[in-house]
Design a protein around this motif. Sequence first.
Motif, PDB file in Angstrom:
ATOM      1  N   ALA A 165       4.677  13.899 -12.089  1.00  9.26           N
ATOM      2  CA  ALA A 165       5.119  13.838 -13.490  1.00  9.26           C
ATOM      3  C   ALA A 165       4.086  14.487 -14.398  1.00  9.26           C
ATOM      4  N   ARG A 166       2.792  14.245 -14.130  1.00  6.60           N
ATOM      5  CA  ARG A 166       1.738  14.876 -14.947  1.00  6.60           C
ATOM      6  C   ARG A 166       1.769  16.392 -14.796  1.00  6.60           C
ATOM      7  N   ARG A 167       1.970  16.845 -13.562  1.00  6.81           N
ATOM      8  CA  ARG A 167       2.033  18.287 -13.311  1.00  6.81           C
ATOM      9  C   ARG A 167       3.206  18.919 -14.057  1.00  6.81           C
ATOM     10  N   ARG A 168       4.360  18.249 -13.989  1.00  6.92           N
ATOM     11  CA  ARG A 168       5.554  18.788 -14.674  1.00  6.92           C
ATOM     12  C   ARG A 168       5.340  18.812 -16.193  1.00  6.92           C
ATOM     13  N   SER A 169       4.657  17.800 -16.727  1.00  3.96           N
ATOM     14  CA  SER A 169       4.453  17.782 -18.190  1.00  3.96           C
ATOM     15  C   SER A 169       3.493  18.895 -18.607  1.00  3.96           C
ATOM     16  N   ARG A 170       2.503  19.220 -17.781  1.00  7.05           N
ATOM     17  CA  ARG A 170       1.585  20.325 -18.108  1.00  7.05           C
ATOM     18  C   ARG A 170       2.311  21.658 -18.056  1.00  7.05           C
TER      19      ARG A 170
ATOM     20  N   GLU B 200       0.837  -1.209   0.000  1.00  3.44           N
ATOM     21  CA  GLU B 200       0.000   0.000   0.000  1.00  3.44           C
ATOM     22  C   GLU B 200       0.871   1.259   0.000  1.00  3.44           C
ATOM     23  N   ASP B 201       1.959   1.242   0.788  1.00  2.00           N
ATOM     24  CA  ASP B 201       2.889   2.378   0.815  1.00  2.00           C
ATOM     25  C   ASP B 201       3.522   2.585  -0.556  1.00  2.00           C
ATOM     26  N   ARG B 202       3.950   1.491  -1.194  1.00  2.00           N
ATOM     27  CA  ARG B 202       4.573   1.598  -2.513  1.00  2.00           C
ATOM     28  C   ARG B 202       3.581   2.118  -3.555  1.00  2.00           C
ATOM     29  N   ALA B 203       2.317   1.692  -3.480  1.00  2.00           N
ATOM     30  CA  ALA B 203       1.295   2.165  -4.419  1.00  2.00           C
ATOM     31  C   ALA B 203       1.047   3.652  -4.231  1.00  2.00           C
TER      32      ALA B 203
ATOM     33  N   ALA C   1       1.716   6.664  -6.991  1.00  2.00           N
ATOM     34  CA  ALA C   1       0.669   7.615  -7.387  1.00  2.00           C
ATOM     35  C   ALA C   1       1.153   9.048  -7.219  1.00  2.00           C
ATOM     36  N   VAL C   2       1.865   9.335  -6.149  1.00  2.00           N
ATOM     37  CA  VAL C   2       2.393  10.688  -5.922  1.00  2.00           C
ATOM     38  C   VAL C   2       3.408  11.038  -7.002  1.00  2.00           C
ATOM     39  N   ARG C   3       4.279  10.092  -7.352  1.00  2.00           N
ATOM     40  CA  ARG C   3       5.260  10.348  -8.413  1.00  2.00           C
ATOM     41  C   ARG C   3       4.565  10.595  -9.750  1.00  2.00           C
TER      42      ARG C   3
END
Length: 104
Positions: A94-99, A81-84, A88-90
């Motif tokens: 990444a989506r934010r940086r691409s926008r 659960e911690d790894r998931a 998700a945070v990463r």
Amino acid sequence: MAAVVRKSVPLDTPLEDAIRRFRLHGTPENQALWQVTGIRVDGDTSEAEVLRALLHAGCHAVEEKAMENGYAALAAAHDEEDRAYEAAVRARGARRRSRVGTGE
């Protein structure tokens, strides 16, 4: 000032040999003792002071090992659960940086 307490410590031959190496200026043991404790010892340093420096070094080593064990226990408790969540945070970052990179 803290009270000074003297303790009697039995030393066998291997320990006495080790203490001699710690007292010899320029030996790897002497240099390492200074690096770990900040206490300089040499042939003129009393045996009691050498033992005190070694006790400080031993305490330091045990405290380091206790922290290492704590970090290992923390890592072992890290579950799927911690790894998931971290993935998700990463991905969100990444989506934010691409926008931002596209001017959106």
